[in-house]
Scaffold this motif. Structure first.
Motif: not given
Length: 389
Positions: A25-36, A54-58, A67-70
């Motif tokens: 979940x966290x990695x996906x939204x980090x990737x969305x922000x990087x792509x946007x 606008x609509x920045x997620x992370x 890092x903690x979850x991993x």
């Protein structure tokens, strides 16, 4: 042997699966922000060079959370003794993030704004709300699994003893974590006194001040970190088995955000300065930032090696059922031994019997029967002596 608590294998593996889903979940939204916004745009907003998109997620916090979850996933699947504490910190902070996101994205409108820069009815905004709801529904059973999976040690089955921090490391780590607790409390009290009761909704729920869709309100985040840090400090001072995992988890989640914040403040020239209308709040913030940066690194170094809570594991030995070759009876203890009153129970290896019949010779044939032929083998003899020929 001292009694300790340890996480059962089934609960550890189940918690690792949940944390893997949290990480995705966290990695996906980090990737969305990087792509946007691209790496440069995301970094500039994290280091205060311009406002969040606008609509920045992370935010920088989510680097540490990922890092903690991993780390919790790897520790759980590898059977590391710090897995329990890492899973506990990761699950708690994931729950806090998901609950905040469900509240803020679920109530944000153009007239009732919770975010500084967000628009409703966009794929990103709706996706954060739906996925955060699913994350919240997963975090609740994950926490219950960890609570129900705690078992006392030693157990009847062989297992390695839990690990605890060394004596000096436990005391120093407890003092560092205690300083974090005091700084957290001072910051919350100062904010409430300065803002008054009217700032409660803004401070603890984040209404009108959230910069990204997954960001937590300052007071909301402070409450969860306060509870986790207080528990970790007490566990470290008592040298509990969960101390190393809790300290590791807090250090891993706090260190990346502290590094990014220091870089951002140093870049705009406001690092460790008392300028502003609230110098007291700035001082408390600087002390807290220093503790997050230096204290987290110290916790990682102090908790790197632990020691077992017991030197070895000895399974409970059952009482002997019968004498066998190699059996060595225990020597009687000195002093008078008075048998207990009442009838004595037979030993565990002897079957209960009724009245003992009188001892007599071999059975005699009935009257009138023909005599027994010579050479007839005698009846079996009892006793423990040599056989009779």
């Amino acid at each position: 042997m001292p009694q300790s608590m340890a996480l059962a294998k089934g609960a550890r593996i189940t918690g690792g699966v949940f944390c893997l889903l949290f990480f995705l979940f966290t990695a996906y939204w980090l990737a969305v922000d990087l792509g946007e916004f691209g790496l440069d745009g995301l970094w500039e907003s994290w280091t205060f060079q311009h406002r969040a998109g606008t609509d920045q997620v992370t935010a920088p916090f989510h680097l540490g959370l990922a890092a903690l979850q991993l780390a919790a996933v790897f520790a759980a699947f590898a059977g590391q003794r710090v897995a329990g504490g890492l899973l506990a910190v990761a699950t708690t902070l994931t729950f806090a993030t998901a609950l905040q996101a469900v509240i803020s994205t679920g109530t944000h409108t153009s007239d009732n704004r919770w975010f500084l820069h967000a628009e409703n009815a966009t794929p990103t905004f709706d996706g954060v709300f739906v996925s955060s709801m699913g994350l919240l529904l997963m975090a609740l059973p994950a926490g219950l699994v960890l609570l129900a999976g705690m078992r006392s040690w030693p157990r009847r089955t062989p297992s390695d003893p839990p690990m605890r921090p060394a004596r000096t490391a436990g005391v120093v780590a407890g003092l560092v974590l205690g300083a974090m607790v005091l700084c957290n409390l001072a910051w919350q009290v100062y904010m409430l006194v300065q803002g008054g009761t009217g700032s409660f909704t803004m401070f603890y729920l984040g209404k009108g001040i959230l910069s990204s869709l997954l960001s937590m309100a300052p007071g909301w985040s402070a409450v969860f970190f306060l509870v986790l840090t207080a528990v970790a400090a007490l566990s470290s001072l008592m040298r509990g088995p969960a101390a190393r995992g809790l300290a590791f988890g807090l250090a891993i989640v706090a260190l990346p955000g502290a590094v990014v914040t220091v870089i951002g403040l140093a870049g705009n020239g406001s690092l460790f300065t008392l300028a502003g209308a609230t110098p007291g709040l700035t001082l408390i913030g600087d002390v807290g930032l220093l503790l997050d940066l230096v204290g987290s690194a110290a916790l990682l170094a102090l908790m790197g090696r632990g020691e077992p809570v017991a030197p070895a594991w000895f399974p409970p030995a059952p009482s002997p059922q019968f004498a066998a070759p190699g059996f060595v009876p225990q020597a009687p203890q000195p002093g008078p031994h008075v048998p207990p009153a009442g009838p004595q129970a037979p030993p565990s290896w002897q079957q209960p019997v009724g009245p003992v019949p009188p001892v007599s010779g071999p059975p005699m044939p009935p009257a009138g029967a023909p005599p027994m032929p010579p050479g007839t083998p005698p009846a079996p003899q009892g006793g423990f002596g040599p056989p009779r020929y």
